[in-house]
Design a protein around this motif. Sequence first.
Motif, PDB file in Angstrom:
ATOM      1  N   ARG A 255       0.838  -1.200   0.000  1.00  0.00           N
ATOM      2  CA  ARG A 255       0.000   0.000   0.000  1.00  0.00           C
ATOM      3  C   ARG A 255       0.874   1.252   0.000  1.00  0.00           C
ATOM      4  O   ARG A 255       1.707   1.422   0.890  1.00  0.00           O
ATOM      5  CB  ARG A 255      -0.892   0.003   1.240  1.00  0.00           C
ATOM      6  CG  ARG A 255      -1.684   1.276   1.482  1.00  0.00           C
ATOM      7  CD  ARG A 255      -2.800   1.424   0.514  1.00  0.00           C
ATOM      8  NE  ARG A 255      -3.675   2.556   0.845  1.00  0.00           N
ATOM      9  CZ  ARG A 255      -4.582   3.030   0.002  1.00  0.00           C
ATOM     10  NH1 ARG A 255      -4.728   2.492  -1.202  1.00  0.00           N
ATOM     11  NH2 ARG A 255      -5.347   4.033   0.368  1.00  0.00           N
ATOM     12  N   GLN A 324      -6.522  -1.574  11.949  1.00  0.00           N
ATOM     13  CA  GLN A 324      -6.113  -0.167  11.892  1.00  0.00           C
ATOM     14  C   GLN A 324      -5.097   0.067  10.772  1.00  0.00           C
ATOM     15  O   GLN A 324      -5.196   1.035  10.021  1.00  0.00           O
ATOM     16  CB  GLN A 324      -5.513   0.243  13.258  1.00  0.00           C
ATOM     17  CG  GLN A 324      -5.070   1.691  13.341  1.00  0.00           C
ATOM     18  CD  GLN A 324      -6.243   2.665  13.340  1.00  0.00           C
ATOM     19  OE1 GLN A 324      -7.377   2.304  13.658  1.00  0.00           O
ATOM     20  NE2 GLN A 324      -5.976   3.904  12.969  1.00  0.00           N
ATOM     21  N   GLY A 328      -9.290   1.754   5.817  1.00  0.00           N
ATOM     22  CA  GLY A 328     -10.656   1.365   5.468  1.00  0.00           C
ATOM     23  C   GLY A 328     -10.766  -0.098   5.062  1.00  0.00           C
ATOM     24  O   GLY A 328     -11.747  -0.775   5.408  1.00  0.00           O
TER      25      GLY A 328
ATOM     26  N   SER B 135      -5.187   8.428   3.426  1.00  0.00           N
ATOM     27  CA  SER B 135      -4.448   9.373   4.273  1.00  0.00           C
ATOM     28  C   SER B 135      -3.806  10.455   3.419  1.00  0.00           C
ATOM     29  O   SER B 135      -3.770  11.616   3.789  1.00  0.00           O
ATOM     30  CB  SER B 135      -3.355   8.624   5.035  1.00  0.00           C
ATOM     31  OG  SER B 135      -3.944   7.663   5.872  1.00  0.00           O
ATOM     32  N   THR B 161     -19.831   7.328   2.906  1.00  0.00           N
ATOM     33  CA  THR B 161     -20.844   6.994   3.899  1.00  0.00           C
ATOM     34  C   THR B 161     -22.241   7.375   3.412  1.00  0.00           C
ATOM     35  O   THR B 161     -22.475   8.521   3.027  1.00  0.00           O
ATOM     36  CB  THR B 161     -20.533   7.702   5.234  1.00  0.00           C
ATOM     37  OG1 THR B 161     -19.255   7.255   5.684  1.00  0.00           O
ATOM     38  CG2 THR B 161     -21.576   7.377   6.295  1.00  0.00           C
ATOM     39  N   SER B 376      -6.975   9.389   9.978  1.00  0.00           N
ATOM     40  CA  SER B 376      -6.701   8.310  10.954  1.00  0.00           C
ATOM     41  C   SER B 376      -5.976   8.876  12.177  1.00  0.00           C
ATOM     42  O   SER B 376      -5.396   9.961  12.113  1.00  0.00           O
ATOM     43  CB  SER B 376      -5.826   7.240  10.309  1.00  0.00           C
ATOM     44  OG  SER B 376      -4.497   7.727  10.197  1.00  0.00           O
TER      45      SER B 376
HETATM   46  C1  LIG Z   1     -16.561   3.511   7.941  1.00  0.00           C
HETATM   47  C2  LIG Z   1     -15.839   4.549   7.149  1.00  0.00           C
HETATM   48  C3  LIG Z   1     -16.546   5.625   6.648  1.00  0.00           C
HETATM   49  C4  LIG Z   1     -15.904   6.582   5.843  1.00  0.00           C
HETATM   50  N1  LIG Z   1     -16.650   7.586   5.295  1.00  0.00           N
HETATM   51  C5  LIG Z   1     -16.062   8.421   4.378  1.00  0.00           C
HETATM   52  C6  LIG Z   1     -16.837   9.358   3.661  1.00  0.00           C
HETATM   53  O1  LIG Z   1     -18.051   9.488   3.857  1.00  0.00           O
HETATM   54  N2  LIG Z   1     -16.214  10.106   2.725  1.00  0.00           N
HETATM   55  C7  LIG Z   1     -14.880  10.022   2.483  1.00  0.00           C
HETATM   56  O2  LIG Z   1     -14.369  10.754   1.647  1.00  0.00           O
HETATM   57  N3  LIG Z   1     -14.107   9.125   3.156  1.00  0.00           N
HETATM   58  C8  LIG Z   1     -14.669   8.306   4.094  1.00  0.00           C
HETATM   59  N4  LIG Z   1     -13.897   7.375   4.760  1.00  0.00           N
HETATM   60  C9  LIG Z   1     -12.506   7.187   4.352  1.00  0.00           C
HETATM   61  C10 LIG Z   1     -11.501   7.572   5.408  1.00  0.00           C
HETATM   62  O3  LIG Z   1     -11.369   8.931   5.494  1.00  0.00           O
HETATM   63  C11 LIG Z   1     -10.174   6.842   5.043  1.00  0.00           C
HETATM   64  O4  LIG Z   1     -10.376   5.498   5.302  1.00  0.00           O
HETATM   65  C12 LIG Z   1      -9.006   7.353   5.837  1.00  0.00           C
HETATM   66  O5  LIG Z   1      -8.635   8.609   5.404  1.00  0.00           O
HETATM   67  C13 LIG Z   1      -7.783   6.407   5.748  1.00  0.00           C
HETATM   68  O6  LIG Z   1      -7.455   6.142   4.420  1.00  0.00           O
HETATM   69  P1  LIG Z   1      -7.247   4.647   3.908  1.00  0.00           P
HETATM   70  O7  LIG Z   1      -8.416   3.870   4.319  1.00  0.00           O
HETATM   71  O8  LIG Z   1      -6.934   4.714   2.482  1.00  0.00           O
HETATM   72  O9  LIG Z   1      -5.995   4.123   4.703  1.00  0.00           O
HETATM   73  P2  LIG Z   1      -4.475   4.379   4.353  1.00  0.00           P
HETATM   74  O10 LIG Z   1      -4.268   5.822   4.103  1.00  0.00           O
HETATM   75  O11 LIG Z   1      -4.031   3.418   3.347  1.00  0.00           O
HETATM   76  O12 LIG Z   1      -3.805   4.063   5.737  1.00  0.00           O
HETATM   77  C14 LIG Z   1      -3.500   2.746   6.181  1.00  0.00           C
HETATM   78  C15 LIG Z   1      -2.766   2.863   7.488  1.00  0.00           C
HETATM   79  O13 LIG Z   1      -1.559   3.598   7.318  1.00  0.00           O
HETATM   80  C16 LIG Z   1      -1.487   4.663   8.236  1.00  0.00           C
HETATM   81  N5  LIG Z   1      -0.757   5.758   7.646  1.00  0.00           N
HETATM   82  C17 LIG Z   1      -0.916   6.299   6.415  1.00  0.00           C
HETATM   83  N6  LIG Z   1      -0.078   7.306   6.236  1.00  0.00           N
HETATM   84  C18 LIG Z   1       0.649   7.441   7.368  1.00  0.00           C
HETATM   85  C19 LIG Z   1       1.699   8.307   7.786  1.00  0.00           C
HETATM   86  N7  LIG Z   1       2.149   9.277   7.013  1.00  0.00           N
HETATM   87  N8  LIG Z   1       2.209   8.134   9.015  1.00  0.00           N
HETATM   88  C20 LIG Z   1       1.746   7.165   9.816  1.00  0.00           C
HETATM   89  N9  LIG Z   1       0.762   6.307   9.474  1.00  0.00           N
HETATM   90  C21 LIG Z   1       0.220   6.444   8.259  1.00  0.00           C
HETATM   91  C22 LIG Z   1      -2.931   5.000   8.524  1.00  0.00           C
HETATM   92  O14 LIG Z   1      -3.061   5.647   9.755  1.00  0.00           O
HETATM   93  C23 LIG Z   1      -3.576   3.617   8.543  1.00  0.00           C
HETATM   94  O15 LIG Z   1      -3.375   3.022   9.780  1.00  0.00           O
HETATM   95  C24 LIG Z   1     -14.517   6.454   5.591  1.00  0.00           C
HETATM   96  C25 LIG Z   1     -13.815   5.378   6.124  1.00  0.00           C
HETATM   97  C26 LIG Z   1     -14.449   4.428   6.888  1.00  0.00           C
HETATM   98  C27 LIG Z   1     -13.652   3.296   7.423  1.00  0.00           C
END
Ligand SMILES: Cc1cc2nc3c(=O)[nH]c(=O)nc-3n(C[C@H](O)[C@H](O)[C@H](O)COP(=O)(O)OP(=O)(O)OC[C@H]3O[C@@H](n4cnc5c(N)ncnc54)[C@H](O)[C@@H]3O)c2cc1C
Lengths: 364, 391
Positions: A255, A324, A328, B135, B161, B376
């Motif tokens: 990722r 975590q 998502g 992120s 959502t 996150s």
């Molecule tokens: C139930 C749910 C509802 C949601 N609703 C919406 C919505 O309505 N609209 C919308 O736009 N988005 C929505 N989201 C999306 C949400 O904002 C993203 O899931 C979130 O920003 C994390 O992105 P990702 O899932 O791609 O994880 P990634 O960015 O891939 O992260 C994976 C892991 O890596 C960590 N990580 C990433 N970068 C770093 C860094 N630089 N330093 C340390 N750790 C890092 C993260 O903390 C996480 O633990 C929703 C998510 C969920 C789970």
Amino acid sequence: MNLSYSDEQNMLREQVLKFCESDYTFDVREKIVESNYGHNPETWKQFADLGWLAVPFSEENGGFNFGPIELAVIFEEFGKALVAEPYLANVVMSGSVLESSSNELAKQTISKIIDGTTQVSVAFSEANNGYNFHDIETSIEDGKLNGVKTVVLNASFANSFLVYARNGDKPVIYLVDAKEAGVSVNSFSTVDGQNCGDVTFENVEVGESSIISHDNDASQAINAMLDLANLCICAEAVGGMTASYLKTVQYTKEREQFGQPISNFQVLQHKMVDMFMEAEVSKSLLFKAMLQLDGKDDEASKTISGLKAQIGKSSRQVGQAAVQLHGGMGVSDEMSIGHYLKRFTVIDALFGNRNYHLNNFSNL
Amino acid sequence: MDINFSDADNQFRQEVKDYLENKYPKHVKEKQNNGEQLTKQDMIDYHKSLYEQGWAGYNWPVEYGGTGWSPTQIYIFQEELGYANTPTILPFGLNMVGPVIYTFGNEEQKKKFLPDILEFNTWWCQGYSEPGSGSDLASLKTKAVRDGDHYIVNGSKTWTTLAQNADWIFCLVRTETTQKKQEGISFLLIDMKTEGIEVKPIITIDGDHEVNSVFFTDVKVPAENLIGEEGKGWTYAKFLLAHERFGIAGVPNQKYSLKLLKERTKDFADDDLKKKIADYEIELLALEFTELRTLAALANGGHPGAESSIIKIKGTELQQRLTEMYVEAAGQYILPYEGPEGFNSNNTPASNVSDFSSQAVSRYLNFRKTSIYGGSNEIQKNIIAKAILGV
Ligand SMILES: Cc1cc2nc3c(=O)[nH]c(=O)nc-3n(C[C@H](O)[C@H](O)[C@H](O)COP(=O)(O)OP(=O)(O)OC[C@H]3O[C@@H](n4cnc5c(N)ncnc54)[C@H](O)[C@@H]3O)c2cc1C
């Protein structure tokens, strides 16, 4: 002291691993879970053909006479692949209760479990007693059994139940056919995709001939079953934790965010190191517990209680961190990673959760 | 300093209580208190009842139809709602796109969108995240190309959502490929009924359908739906994110859930659980006062910034801890789980805690999201480290 698995144990592990990799992928598992409460008769037949249903039974009962170590090996691999088949309910739990009895009915039932032609669940939990498994209301009076058992694992598929009941104030275990008049089963899916049910006994006629064990032997049989079952699900959790951290390491390497693999971020590296350590220390305690149980050590029960408490904490931490770090994707049902968290949650809740076993450990 | 509320505040609290007693829709109340899932219509009814009360814009300025309440009043309002176990006010219109529109939108946009948001005639969803951009939101790729008086949008959003209920989606789109990736982003409002939009459900580990993938194929969006300037979307998005994090901690709802948990565990012999609950409650009090301190700073002319990250991290950690304690309290009775909708009322397991247990599991699994979404918790910590600690 020797902390290495024997060749035979390694071969068993290889066999289970190979089966899981080829015949029990996550996709296959999901289909089974969604369509049929986690149980696939064909998979069960394969288990029987591979001899796995005979593992813990004595040779005189037609088994392989394997012990807790071999069971732990199987469960560790099952844990990695999230195997949902009712092996715990049938082979471990009912197996343990039946094996502790020397009567003919128990022997006959064992042979049918081994060839896969019958399924048996132990019905011991009740609705109001929590983890006080010996504090039961189900009772027998004038040859009639009355009471309700709940959270009976694999109740949907059980052909008969080993019912833990009271006769006056004496404990007794009966074998009762699921089709017997007065027996009714109410099934539910469980949070981890298996099934459990409430089993109600209403004036069910039971005779001397259906007694599997009684008095002290009956309560001992339940205790021994709980120890073995706890050991097995702890091994399963160790497998699940191992898979969780490995999959998480893999995922974070693939990722990319901010132009690099997220595994580059030190805070995630440390979290994964924690996950790895939790899996390893849990495995260490598992070794101690399975060796003590195998050696019929007096301390075994206490160690198993400690193991169960440890696993409750470690597996929760590992399961949550895995979700975590997947972001998502971690909460999406399509990925396997969240299913480990669900299984860990059920494992903690079964047969005494962490809070219960912390108390138990300090009192033993 | 004074820890007491003024007479006017107390009177205001009474007004909120009166609403809850008399106007808060009875059918919604009943379902909420039984832990049943609400339908789309229930949510609409609830929001409309707030609108009729004049409270939908509880944190909006008066000139846009809001209440113009002080931070203390907002706090009291949210507290009473939480104690009454009302549904969460949907943030997408009222707390997200609404403030963006009245802050950065033009007069026509304000006229066109704000009244419907307040009245809850339109259900909004948030189209920020993409499969490749979570992120690292600024890396987003959904493209909007100007074509006369329209934009043509192509790409996909994910985790959206309640998109299945939405009439409109506000999106971050890329209108230009620039050296600095933040600079080519624009903020676009899109009618969900437009041709070329496809919504696909994503099922979460609790079995619920709350989030979706949203696909855009040659979607034609009137250029007048662009908010502010082209290429300034990132600024608006950041403004919105700071607002989004605010209130995410759900202190009042936590207090309500805590009360239920205490009732449930009153007769438990499990002292460890009681100590855990006490430990949690103490931290909740600390969180509440952290929020109050931030509110006080706001009232004195500050604006929510990195402090809201503290509240987000601590608030979600505590929410998650609470759900864990529910699971612990339910013990083995958590096993039967028929999904987030709970049990069919003529078929519940034989345990006096069956509904409690089922909800415990559902929430435990569902709330794992809280440390992932809204930025996150790891990302929040990066923000605090940078913005507050200066490292
Ligand atoms: C139930 C749910 C509802 C949601 N609703 C919406 C919505 O309505 N609209 C919308 O736009 N988005 C929505 N989201 C999306 C949400 O904002 C993203 O899931 C979130 O920003 C994390 O992105 P990702 O899932 O791609 O994880 P990634 O960015 O891939 O992260 C994976 C892991 O890596 C960590 N990580 C990433 N970068 C770093 C860094 N630089 N330093 C340390 N750790 C890092 C993260 O903390 C996480 O633990 C929703 C998510 C969920 C789970």
